[in-house]
Design an enzyme around this catalytic site. Structure first.
Site, PDB file in Angstrom:
ATOM      1  N   CYS B  79      -3.265   6.966  -2.259  1.00  0.00           N
ATOM      2  CA  CYS B  79      -4.071   8.081  -1.730  1.00  0.00           C
ATOM      3  C   CYS B  79      -3.165   9.116  -1.056  1.00  0.00           C
ATOM      4  CB  CYS B  79      -5.164   7.553  -0.809  1.00  0.00           C
ATOM      5  SG  CYS B  79      -6.463   8.771  -0.506  1.00  0.00           S
ATOM      6  N   HIS B 181      -7.956   3.990  -4.370  1.00  0.00           N
ATOM      7  CA  HIS B 181      -7.600   2.865  -3.507  1.00  0.00           C
ATOM      8  C   HIS B 181      -7.709   1.554  -4.290  1.00  0.00           C
ATOM      9  CE1 HIS B 181      -7.341   4.966   0.369  1.00  0.00           C
ATOM     10  NE2 HIS B 181      -8.216   5.792  -0.168  1.00  0.00           N
ATOM     11  N   GLU B 183      -6.820  -1.275  -3.340  1.00  0.00           N
ATOM     12  CA  GLU B 183      -7.219  -2.346  -2.407  1.00  0.00           C
ATOM     13  C   GLU B 183      -8.709  -2.326  -2.124  1.00  0.00           C
ATOM     14  OE1 GLU B 183      -5.918   0.500  -1.651  1.00  0.00           O
ATOM     15  OE2 GLU B 183      -6.506   1.185   0.355  1.00  0.00           O
TER      16      GLU B 183
END
Lengths: 252, 203
Positions: B79, B181, B183
């Protein structure tokens, strides 16, 4: 292409998930961390935790729920309820939440939106608006869990929170919440068209058709629902298959 | 050992959780002495470009990362972390970036809602070991208002469509970036974290 989001909402009280009907008559629907893990695996796009009794009780329980959820859940989640200050925001975000949602404190202290956005980024700040129809086509914003009418016009408030730095609006129809009659589509569509930030439709989902209506007729970016998922009326996968069949783009 | 670069830019816990789940050893620190012993790096982060660069510089991490780029150690920017890898960001009057990949960071020009928030599908432009097991059409979670515009198209691994074409993944030597993202992108995101872990292990 950006997908419409399906967001199960977990109302949490004393570390347990409950769902109220018009904010009364609350039933217990399970452990929040287990439910969150379940929803991640089931294909939910995001989760919202609302700590419904946070203003009266200790916050630590919720922080622990957030911490455990962040360890085991790999989709974004928002926490709302009882967040009154920058420090409260920081505690929740540090524990691992992606966004915080604020309602009453946002209206009482508008600077909280701006400051929160400056410090943590707009994408972290969700402003929740609880709207009740006046009967003449306009809506008023309620605070304190729907107990207090601020008399503030929902449409001008929605515009203002965008300007103040909110990254998203969680829009709940007080009239529809818990009724299973479907979202207030007029309210949802008007706010979605009015602001340049994403709007999450909330309040009243009783069927898969309601999700479709909120996303297509209501033009919401995301559809929030609680009881239809928690009580197993429909699975997230069933909801998504229904939407795909109707031509709505969702993550699959 | 993977070093998560901690420069005070918010939520590191989700990156940690994803690495833990993938079974890779990591350390989350701003200590250059400890970071120097790591075999690869993740630069996460949310917020504004200029603030991000200032926070890196305050800790000497900008110079550190420029040195890392001269080695074979892989770096993954996520990001804002991806955006900081580029030369220049126009946000808030403009600021210089790390300059590890040639190009600019610009405001989204789409007429769609901003931030670009939610799950969007990738279109793969070329092979990359970072995206091993990922195919065009797979969805990932994006939240951003700015985009990278590389000088050289050959660094672009994947894009997504949001009223305009947005560069979603870049690779330039051992320097990688993801605008979304991983994650927070469930199983497929964890796959990318896992792929990066493998790249670091190979070093």
């Amino acid at each position: 292409m950006l997908k419409k989001r399906i967001i199960p909402c977990l109302d949490v009280k004393n570390g347990r998930v409950v769902k109220g009907t018009n904010f009364v008559d609350i039933r217990d629907a399970g452990d929040p961390v287990d439910l969150a893990k379940h929803y991640d695996k089931a294909g939910a796009d995001e989760l919202v935790f609302l700590d419904i009794t946070a203003s009266h009780e200790k916050r630590d329980t919720m922080i622990e729920v957030v911490r455990q959820t962040a360890r085991d859940v790999y989709i974004p989640f928002t926490v709302g309820g009882g967040i009154k200050s920058i420090d409260d925001m920081r505690a929740i975000l540090r524990a691992g939440a992606d966004k915080v949602s604020i309602n009453t404190p946002a209206i009482l202290n508008k600077e909280l939106i701006t400051k929160g956005a400056e410090i943590f980024g707009s994408q972290c700040i969700v402003v929740a608006i609880d709207a009740k129809a006046k009967g003449d086509g306009s809506y008023e914003a309620y605070i304190n869990g729907g107990r207090v009418n601020t008399g503030i016009d929902v449409f001008s408030w929605a515009k203002e929170v965008e300007k103040l730095g909110a990254g998203e609006i969680l829009l709940t129809s007080m009239d529809r919440d818990g009724t299973k009659d479907g979202y207030d589509l007029e309210l949802t569509r008007q706010v979605s068209e009015l602001v340049g930030i994403p709007v999450i439709a909330s309040g009243g989902v009783g069927s898969l058709e309601h999700l479709y209506e909120g996303l297509v007729k209501g033009k919401a970016s995301a559809a929030l629902a609680a009881s239809i998922f928690h009580y197993g009326t429909y699975s997230v996968a069933e909801a998504k298959r229904f939407l795909i069949d109707k031509g709505v783009k969702v993550r699959w | 050992m993977i070093g998560i670069i901690d420069y005070g830019r918010g939520n590191m816990s989700s990156v940690e959780a994803a690495l833990k789940k993938s079974g890779y050893k990591f350390v989350n620190t701003d200590d250059i002495g400890i970071l120097a012993t790591c075999d690869g790096y993740i630069l996460p982060g949310v917020g504004a470009f200029k603030d991000g660069m200032e926070d890196l510089a305050k800790r000497g991490l900008d110079a550190f990362l420029k040195e890392v780029a001269k080695t074979d150690k892989p770096v993954l920017g996520i990001c804002l972390g991806m955006q900081l890898l580029f030369d220049y960001g126009e946000e808030h009057g403009g600021a210089k970036g790390l300059g590890l990949i040639k190009g600019q960071v610009k405001k989204l020009t789409t007429s769609f809602k901003i931030p670009h928030m939610g799950w969007n599908s990738l279109e793969l432009k070329r092979e990359s070991s970072l995206l091993s097991g990922i195919v065009s059409g797979d969805d990932f979670y994006f939240v951003h208002s700015f985009k990278v515009v590389p000088d050289d198209d050959s660094v672009v691994v994947a894009t997504c469509e949001y009223g305009e074409e947005i560069v979603a993944v870049v690779e330039c030597g051992k320097i990688f970036g993801a605008q979304f993202h991983p994650e927070k992108s469930s199983d497929k995101g964890l796959k990318i974290i896992n792929n990066f872990g493998k790249l670091v292990e190979r070093c």
